[in-house]
Design a protein around this motif. Structure first.
Motif, PDB file in Angstrom:
ATOM      1  N   LEU A  32       0.842  -1.198   0.000  1.00 48.90           N
ATOM      2  CA  LEU A  32       0.000   0.000   0.000  1.00 48.90           C
ATOM      3  C   LEU A  32       0.876   1.245   0.000  1.00 48.90           C
ATOM      4  CD1 LEU A  32      -2.727  -0.996   2.633  1.00 48.90           C
ATOM      5  CD2 LEU A  32      -3.015  -0.847   0.140  1.00 48.90           C
ATOM      6  N   MET A  33       0.447   2.254  -0.724  1.00 49.41           N
ATOM      7  CA  MET A  33       1.170   3.528  -0.746  1.00 49.41           C
ATOM      8  C   MET A  33       1.066   4.208   0.603  1.00 49.41           C
ATOM      9  SD  MET A  33       2.596   4.185  -3.721  1.00 49.41           S
ATOM     10  CE  MET A  33       2.664   5.964  -3.941  1.00 49.41           C
ATOM     11  N   PRO A  48      -7.335  -2.791  -2.668  1.00 49.26           N
ATOM     12  CA  PRO A  48      -6.894  -1.447  -3.045  1.00 49.26           C
ATOM     13  C   PRO A  48      -6.928  -1.231  -4.554  1.00 49.26           C
ATOM     14  CG  PRO A  48      -5.021  -2.823  -2.461  1.00 49.26           C
ATOM     15  CD  PRO A  48      -6.246  -3.605  -2.115  1.00 49.26           C
ATOM     16  N   LYS A  49      -7.148   0.009  -4.939  1.00 52.63           N
ATOM     17  CA  LYS A  49      -7.102   0.386  -6.345  1.00 52.63           C
ATOM     18  C   LYS A  49      -5.634   0.466  -6.786  1.00 52.63           C
ATOM     19  CE  LYS A  49     -11.333   3.130  -5.898  1.00 52.63           C
ATOM     20  NZ  LYS A  49     -11.927   4.481  -6.010  1.00 52.63           N
ATOM     21  N   THR A  90      -2.282   5.384   2.732  1.00 52.97           N
ATOM     22  CA  THR A  90      -3.444   4.553   2.458  1.00 52.97           C
ATOM     23  C   THR A  90      -3.822   3.782   3.719  1.00 52.97           C
ATOM     24  OG1 THR A  90      -2.755   4.298   0.156  1.00 52.97           O
ATOM     25  CG2 THR A  90      -4.408   2.756   0.968  1.00 52.97           C
ATOM     26  N   ALA A  91      -5.108   3.710   4.029  1.00 53.55           N
ATOM     27  CA  ALA A  91      -5.562   3.013   5.228  1.00 53.55           C
ATOM     28  C   ALA A  91      -5.157   1.539   5.169  1.00 53.55           C
ATOM     29  CB  ALA A  91      -7.073   3.138   5.366  1.00 53.55           C
ATOM     30  N   VAL A 109      -7.611  -1.399   3.951  1.00 50.99           N
ATOM     31  CA  VAL A 109      -8.112  -1.550   2.585  1.00 50.99           C
ATOM     32  C   VAL A 109      -7.871  -2.982   2.111  1.00 50.99           C
ATOM     33  CG1 VAL A 109      -7.878  -0.795   0.191  1.00 50.99           C
ATOM     34  CG2 VAL A 109      -7.742   0.876   2.044  1.00 50.99           C
ATOM     35  N   GLU A 160      -3.869   2.776  -8.018  1.00 57.66           N
ATOM     36  CA  GLU A 160      -3.164   3.984  -7.585  1.00 57.66           C
ATOM     37  C   GLU A 160      -2.881   3.988  -6.083  1.00 57.66           C
ATOM     38  OE1 GLU A 160      -7.600   5.038  -7.892  1.00 57.66           O
ATOM     39  OE2 GLU A 160      -6.117   3.887  -9.027  1.00 57.66           O
ATOM     40  N   GLN A 161      -3.448   3.027  -5.338  1.00 59.69           N
ATOM     41  CA  GLN A 161      -3.203   2.946  -3.891  1.00 59.69           C
ATOM     42  C   GLN A 161      -2.051   2.005  -3.546  1.00 59.69           C
ATOM     43  OE1 GLN A 161      -7.338   1.863  -2.824  1.00 59.69           O
ATOM     44  NE2 GLN A 161      -7.383   3.747  -1.605  1.00 59.69           N
ATOM     45  N   THR A 162      -1.434   1.407  -4.548  1.00 59.24           N
ATOM     46  CA  THR A 162      -0.329   0.483  -4.301  1.00 59.24           C
ATOM     47  C   THR A 162       0.924   0.938  -5.030  1.00 59.24           C
ATOM     48  OG1 THR A 162      -0.878  -0.956  -6.171  1.00 59.24           O
ATOM     49  CG2 THR A 162      -1.933  -1.446  -4.052  1.00 59.24           C
TER      50      THR A 162
END
Length: 330
Positions: A103-104, A114-115, A107-108, A111, A117-119
């Motif tokens: 996860l970036m 994750p999408k 980011t919670a 999740v 863009e969230q990784t």
């Protein structure tokens, strides 16, 4: 029922891969090899070539050739390197580790799906340089076409590179140790000072007129920690014939230096100065001669890389412990 269990095998050939799509690096990569296993557990053996590998924050290209054995999860791209055998310029090194999706930052953690863009990709590697040339690595992280240092390098390090929007040189973390031998400085003024340090340390100041400064080589070793563009060196040891210097401090990638420590010379102060001035200094030889050295003085190195200020810390003369260079008694 589970596509990841599909058996696959074959050969691949990859050309004209633009590495600049990854933040912080650049170059055109080509690669070929073989793969076999299941889609989730592929075993890949191959080679990659990047004739113009570089860090975008600096710009000097260095050729990179890699032979690798890896495990790849074809369902998400996670990769375990076991190992990579690489040549950067004329330097050989090996790495073991992983490049995996995480996860970036921000980011919670809860999740579940994750999408994209969230990784991002987390890189954790163990790096071992068994035969390195300083000019290859200094060229890679330097903005000048002329490396600041030349010589031989051996190093062991653990590299941690989390995902994020900052340039690679600000995200990368390194912990390890190194040794540099047969080292010379490209800056002739600095190399001249190295010659002076060596000859005075040996008690031969008069030889400066006839000695080629470039014939004096240096050695450096110590441990290091790199975080957010700053290299911390807690136990740097620097030596030339006639002198050993122990330093601790930091070096920023923008060129700023800040070190303090001690200089230990073979010769006494009077011999270091020489001539009639040396004769006048004989009464103070005992004041500087401590810890089994001809001369032991506390020093500092500060300023910018291209024009460092090297001086004696007279305020620490009575406080410096010969057993722990750079430390002060409480």
């Amino acid at each position: 029922a589970d596509p990841g269990e599909s058996s696959v095998s074959g050969k691949y050939h990859f050309e004209h891969a633009d590495l600049s799509t990854f933040n912080g690096i650049a170059g055109i990569l080509s690669s070929s090899g073989n793969y076999a296993g299941t889609l989730r557990q592929l075993v890949v053996d191959g080679e990659s070539k990047v004739p113009d590998f570089r860090l975008t924050g600096f710009g000097n290209p260095v050729p990179l050739h890699v032979d690798f054995h890896a495990r790849v999860d074809g369902t998400d791209g996670d990769t375990w390197l076991e190992p990579v055998d690489a040549t950067l310029g004329r330097s050989h090194f090996t790495t073991h580790g992983k490049v995996v999706r995480v996860l970036m930052p921000g980011t919670a953690p809860s999740v579940l799906s994750p999408k994209p863009e969230q990784t991002g990709r987390l890189i954790d590697l163990k790096v071992e340089i068994d035969h390195g040339n300083l000019e290859d690595f200094m060229g890679l992280v330097g903005r000048s076409s002329t490396p600041q240092l030349t010589g031989d390098l051996a190093a062991h390090a653990f590299l941690h590179l989390p995902p994020g929007g900052e340039p690679v040189q600000l995200r990368i973390k390194l912990d390890g140790d190194f040794k540099m031998a047969n080292t010379h400085f490209a800056n002739q003024k600095i190399q001249d000072r190295i010659e002076e340090l060596s000859l005075r340390g040996q008690g031969r100041p008069s030889a400066m007129k006839t000695t080629d400064a470039n014939s004096i080589s240096s050695e450096m070793e110590g441990s290091f920690h790199v975080n957010h563009g700053v290299i911390t060196l807690p136990d740097l040891r620097y030596s030339v014939p006639g002198a050993d210097i122990a330093l601790n401090g930091s070096y920023a990638l923008d060129g700023k230096l800040s070190f303090e420590g001690t200089a230990r010379m073979e010769a006494k102060v009077s011999k270091m100065v020489g001539g009639w001035k040396g004769i006048l200094l004989k009464p103070v030889d005992h004041y500087f001669s401590r810890g089994g050295s001809g001369t032991l003085v506390p020093i500092h190195v500060r300023g910018m890389r291209d024009a460092p200020e090297v001086g004696i810390d007279f305020g620490r003369m009575k406080e410096t412990s010969p057993e722990k260079p750079g430390s002060t008694k409480q």
